[in-house]
Write a protein that holds these residues in place. Structure first.
Motif, PDB file in Angstrom:
ATOM      1  N   MET A 113       0.831  -1.203   0.000  1.00 30.60           N
ATOM      2  CA  MET A 113       0.000   0.000   0.000  1.00 30.60           C
ATOM      3  C   MET A 113       0.866   1.253   0.000  1.00 30.60           C
ATOM      4  O   MET A 113       0.587   2.205  -0.714  1.00 30.60           O
ATOM      5  CB  MET A 113      -0.937   0.020   1.198  1.00 30.60           C
ATOM      6  N   THR A 119      -4.807  -0.060  -9.720  1.00 31.12           N
ATOM      7  CA  THR A 119      -3.379  -0.355  -9.790  1.00 31.12           C
ATOM      8  C   THR A 119      -3.053  -1.684  -9.126  1.00 31.12           C
ATOM      9  O   THR A 119      -2.309  -2.495  -9.663  1.00 31.12           O
ATOM     10  CB  THR A 119      -2.563   0.779  -9.140  1.00 31.12           C
ATOM     11  N   LYS A 120      -3.623  -1.935  -7.981  1.00 31.33           N
ATOM     12  CA  LYS A 120      -3.320  -3.163  -7.244  1.00 31.33           C
ATOM     13  C   LYS A 120      -3.955  -4.397  -7.885  1.00 31.33           C
ATOM     14  O   LYS A 120      -3.293  -5.415  -8.073  1.00 31.33           O
ATOM     15  CB  LYS A 120      -3.814  -3.043  -5.801  1.00 31.33           C
ATOM     16  N   PHE A 156      -6.175   3.296  -6.470  1.00 30.31           N
ATOM     17  CA  PHE A 156      -5.399   2.290  -5.744  1.00 30.31           C
ATOM     18  C   PHE A 156      -5.849   0.888  -6.165  1.00 30.31           C
ATOM     19  O   PHE A 156      -5.033   0.018  -6.470  1.00 30.31           O
ATOM     20  CB  PHE A 156      -5.559   2.479  -4.239  1.00 30.31           C
ATOM     21  N   THR A 157      -7.166   0.665  -6.219  1.00 33.06           N
ATOM     22  CA  THR A 157      -7.709  -0.639  -6.589  1.00 33.06           C
ATOM     23  C   THR A 157      -7.368  -0.982  -8.034  1.00 33.06           C
ATOM     24  O   THR A 157      -6.991  -2.121  -8.331  1.00 33.06           O
ATOM     25  CB  THR A 157      -9.228  -0.686  -6.355  1.00 33.06           C
ATOM     26  N   GLY A 180       1.217   6.934  -6.648  1.00 37.18           N
ATOM     27  CA  GLY A 180       0.157   7.891  -6.959  1.00 37.18           C
ATOM     28  C   GLY A 180       0.551   9.311  -6.625  1.00 37.18           C
ATOM     29  O   GLY A 180       0.364  10.240  -7.420  1.00 37.18           O
ATOM     30  N   ASP A 210      -9.093   8.384  -4.896  1.00 37.90           N
ATOM     31  CA  ASP A 210      -7.824   7.754  -4.554  1.00 37.90           C
ATOM     32  C   ASP A 210      -8.012   6.253  -4.385  1.00 37.90           C
ATOM     33  O   ASP A 210      -7.185   5.457  -4.838  1.00 37.90           O
ATOM     34  CB  ASP A 210      -7.251   8.337  -3.260  1.00 37.90           C
ATOM     35  N   GLN A 211      -9.096   5.852  -3.729  1.00 39.80           N
ATOM     36  CA  GLN A 211      -9.336   4.428  -3.483  1.00 39.80           C
ATOM     37  C   GLN A 211      -9.537   3.672  -4.791  1.00 39.80           C
ATOM     38  O   GLN A 211      -9.019   2.572  -4.963  1.00 39.80           O
ATOM     39  CB  GLN A 211     -10.544   4.229  -2.567  1.00 39.80           C
ATOM     40  N   PHE A 267       2.082   1.860  -3.504  1.00 39.59           N
ATOM     41  CA  PHE A 267       1.047   2.401  -4.383  1.00 39.59           C
ATOM     42  C   PHE A 267       0.730   3.849  -4.047  1.00 39.59           C
ATOM     43  O   PHE A 267       0.525   4.672  -4.928  1.00 39.59           O
ATOM     44  CB  PHE A 267      -0.227   1.563  -4.318  1.00 39.59           C
ATOM     45  N   VAL A 268       0.682   4.150  -2.763  1.00 36.07           N
ATOM     46  CA  VAL A 268       0.458   5.536  -2.338  1.00 36.07           C
ATOM     47  C   VAL A 268       1.590   6.401  -2.872  1.00 36.07           C
ATOM     48  O   VAL A 268       1.357   7.469  -3.444  1.00 36.07           O
ATOM     49  CB  VAL A 268       0.366   5.640  -0.800  1.00 36.07           C
TER      50      VAL A 268
END
Length: 123
Positions: free
Chosen positions: A7, A102-103, A99-100, A14, A95-96, A10-11
């Protein structure tokens, strides 16, 4: 522990992209920048810029410009990588969601959507 490191990466990616765009536009990153509700440090921005260059720039562009003709489908039927600058559509995702995407890949949010972008959750 591994999830927290993932995480954080990824943060950082971004935020690095946001920081890179701000730097490219010759605007300073605003004080108090947050991602997913947490304060972002200049060190995280630096790490994120490196991650972006290593894993994202080959498709989304060194200057966040995306692939040419990013609004038109490729011969494969898939969409090109969009820009991550103000001309793209990244800004309208939370943002969420980003994140999803990308992950877990776009299919995690948009079932049956085929994309050339891999999921980076296993990295």
């Amino acid at each position: 522990m591994r999830v927290r490191k993932l995480m954080t990466a990824f943060v950082a990616a971004g935020i690095g992209a946001a920081g890179w765009f701000a730097a490219a536009a010759q605007r300073p990153v605003a004080n108090g920048l947050t991602f997913l509700g947490e304060a972002v440090t200049s060190e995280q921005i630096d790490v994120g810029q490196a991650i972006y260059q290593d894993h994202c720039a080959s498709c989304h562009g060194v200057r966040l410009e995306g692939e040419p003709d990013w609004r038109r489908r490729k011969a494969s039927g898939r969409m090109p990588a969009p820009p991550h600058d103000a001309t793209g559509h990244t800004w309208h995702h939370s943002d969420q969601e980003l994140f999803t995407f990308t992950k877990s890949g776009l299919g995690a949010v948009l079932p049956d959507y085929e994309s050339d972008m891999p999921a980076f959750g296993g990295c």
